[in-house]
Design a protein around this motif. Structure first.
Motif, PDB file in Angstrom:
ATOM      1  N   ARG A   5      19.705  37.168  -3.207  1.00  0.00           N
ATOM      2  CA  ARG A   5      19.407  35.925  -2.504  1.00  0.00           C
ATOM      3  C   ARG A   5      17.925  35.632  -2.582  1.00  0.00           C
ATOM      4  O   ARG A   5      17.090  36.543  -2.631  1.00  0.00           O
ATOM      5  CB  ARG A   5      19.881  35.991  -1.047  1.00  0.00           C
ATOM      6  N   ASP A   6      17.585  34.352  -2.587  1.00  0.00           N
ATOM      7  CA  ASP A   6      16.210  33.892  -2.641  1.00  0.00           C
ATOM      8  C   ASP A   6      16.059  32.825  -1.577  1.00  0.00           C
ATOM      9  O   ASP A   6      16.453  31.672  -1.782  1.00  0.00           O
ATOM     10  CB  ASP A   6      15.875  33.351  -4.021  1.00  0.00           C
ATOM     11  N   SER A   7      15.496  33.203  -0.437  1.00  0.00           N
ATOM     12  CA  SER A   7      15.385  32.266   0.674  1.00  0.00           C
ATOM     13  C   SER A   7      14.472  31.091   0.349  1.00  0.00           C
ATOM     14  O   SER A   7      14.697  29.978   0.829  1.00  0.00           O
ATOM     15  CB  SER A   7      14.891  32.990   1.930  1.00  0.00           C
ATOM     16  N   ALA A   8      13.450  31.322  -0.464  1.00  0.00           N
ATOM     17  CA  ALA A   8      12.531  30.253  -0.826  1.00  0.00           C
ATOM     18  C   ALA A   8      13.238  29.148  -1.602  1.00  0.00           C
ATOM     19  O   ALA A   8      12.839  27.983  -1.539  1.00  0.00           O
ATOM     20  CB  ALA A   8      11.363  30.796  -1.630  1.00  0.00           C
ATOM     21  N   LYS A   9      14.267  29.513  -2.348  1.00  0.00           N
ATOM     22  CA  LYS A   9      15.024  28.549  -3.129  1.00  0.00           C
ATOM     23  C   LYS A   9      16.351  28.173  -2.479  1.00  0.00           C
ATOM     24  O   LYS A   9      17.123  27.411  -3.061  1.00  0.00           O
ATOM     25  CB  LYS A   9      15.287  29.101  -4.530  1.00  0.00           C
ATOM     26  N   ASN A  10      16.611  28.722  -1.295  1.00  0.00           N
ATOM     27  CA  ASN A  10      17.865  28.470  -0.584  1.00  0.00           C
ATOM     28  C   ASN A  10      19.074  28.764  -1.467  1.00  0.00           C
ATOM     29  O   ASN A  10      20.066  28.024  -1.459  1.00  0.00           O
ATOM     30  CB  ASN A  10      17.926  27.026  -0.081  1.00  0.00           C
ATOM     31  N   THR A  11      19.003  29.857  -2.196  1.00  0.00           N
ATOM     32  CA  THR A  11      19.996  30.131  -3.221  1.00  0.00           C
ATOM     33  C   THR A  11      20.468  31.577  -3.171  1.00  0.00           C
ATOM     34  O   THR A  11      19.677  32.490  -2.933  1.00  0.00           O
ATOM     35  CB  THR A  11      19.428  29.830  -4.613  1.00  0.00           C
ATOM     36  N   VAL A  12      21.752  31.760  -3.407  1.00  0.00           N
ATOM     37  CA  VAL A  12      22.330  33.079  -3.598  1.00  0.00           C
ATOM     38  C   VAL A  12      22.893  33.137  -5.013  1.00  0.00           C
ATOM     39  O   VAL A  12      23.438  32.149  -5.514  1.00  0.00           O
ATOM     40  CB  VAL A  12      23.413  33.390  -2.539  1.00  0.00           C
ATOM     41  N   TYR A  13      22.749  34.283  -5.659  1.00  0.00           N
ATOM     42  CA  TYR A  13      23.162  34.454  -7.041  1.00  0.00           C
ATOM     43  C   TYR A  13      24.214  35.543  -7.166  1.00  0.00           C
ATOM     44  O   TYR A  13      24.286  36.468  -6.357  1.00  0.00           O
ATOM     45  CB  TYR A  13      21.970  34.844  -7.918  1.00  0.00           C
ATOM     46  N   LEU A  14      24.999  35.432  -8.206  1.00  0.00           N
ATOM     47  CA  LEU A  14      25.897  36.505  -8.607  1.00  0.00           C
ATOM     48  C   LEU A  14      25.724  36.723 -10.098  1.00  0.00           C
ATOM     49  O   LEU A  14      26.159  35.891 -10.904  1.00  0.00           O
ATOM     50  CB  LEU A  14      27.356  36.173  -8.285  1.00  0.00           C
ATOM     51  N   GLN A  15      25.065  37.812 -10.453  1.00  0.00           N
ATOM     52  CA  GLN A  15      24.904  38.187 -11.849  1.00  0.00           C
ATOM     53  C   GLN A  15      26.131  38.975 -12.276  1.00  0.00           C
ATOM     54  O   GLN A  15      26.442  40.008 -11.683  1.00  0.00           O
ATOM     55  CB  GLN A  15      23.642  39.022 -12.039  1.00  0.00           C
ATOM     56  N   MET A  16      26.815  38.506 -13.297  1.00  0.00           N
ATOM     57  CA  MET A  16      28.046  39.117 -13.761  1.00  0.00           C
ATOM     58  C   MET A  16      27.842  39.616 -15.184  1.00  0.00           C
ATOM     59  O   MET A  16      27.599  38.822 -16.096  1.00  0.00           O
ATOM     60  CB  MET A  16      29.204  38.125 -13.697  1.00  0.00           C
ATOM     61  N   ASN A  17      27.946  40.915 -15.368  1.00  0.00           N
ATOM     62  CA  ASN A  17      27.803  41.541 -16.673  1.00  0.00           C
ATOM     63  C   ASN A  17      29.099  42.223 -17.073  1.00  0.00           C
ATOM     64  O   ASN A  17      29.963  42.493 -16.243  1.00  0.00           O
ATOM     65  CB  ASN A  17      26.665  42.567 -16.650  1.00  0.00           C
ATOM     66  N   SER A  18      29.208  42.529 -18.353  1.00  0.00           N
ATOM     67  CA  SER A  18      30.385  43.224 -18.883  1.00  0.00           C
ATOM     68  C   SER A  18      31.674  42.565 -18.421  1.00  0.00           C
ATOM     69  O   SER A  18      32.607  43.213 -17.950  1.00  0.00           O
ATOM     70  CB  SER A  18      30.361  44.697 -18.469  1.00  0.00           C
TER      71      SER A  18
END
Length: 126
Positions: A72-85
């Motif tokens: 999560r990046d509060s400065a960007k108001n964003t949550v991410y999900l990095q999906m590999n393999s």
């Protein structure tokens, strides 16, 4: 009004990677636990990963441990999900969700979240 908007889905071959993003608005991100869920055709919506209000705790479904990473990046108001393999079984509509929390915990249960995005399609195929 609290809003969550997912993006980053698409078609990827097995073994490839995608990063999903969920941009939020209308609330202070750091006060909310955030989760990623997915739903394949004919199946129940299941929890994939979550991160606590302060970002200090995360949980992952057994099926994605070691392959997916939530952040999560509060400065960007964003949550991410990095999906590999990525595998074909990862094919689903992916949703982000948020819930106000006073304690730094998160759950993979869909009942633990009050706010949901519209979803983004992830298709893993050759």
């Amino acid at each position: 009004q609290l809003q969550l908007v997912e993006s980053g889905g698409g078609l990827v071959q097995p073994g490839g990677s995608l990063r999903l993003s969920c941009v939020t608005s209308g609330f202070t991100l750091d006060n909310y636990a955030l989760g990623w869920f997915r739903q394949a055709p004919g199946k129940e919506r299941e929890g994939v990963s979550c991160i606590s209000n302060g970002g200090g705790s995360t949980n992952y479904a057994d099926s994605v441990k070691g392959r997916f990473t939530i952040s999560r990046d509060s400065a960007k108001n964003t949550v991410y999900l990095q999906m590999n393999s990525l595998k074909s079984e990862d094919t689903a509509v992916y949703y982000c969700a948020a819930d106000y929390k006073l304690i730094g915990l998160c759950t993979l249960s869909r009942g633990g979240y009050d706010y949901w995005g519209q979803g983004t399609q992830v298709t893993v195929a050759s």
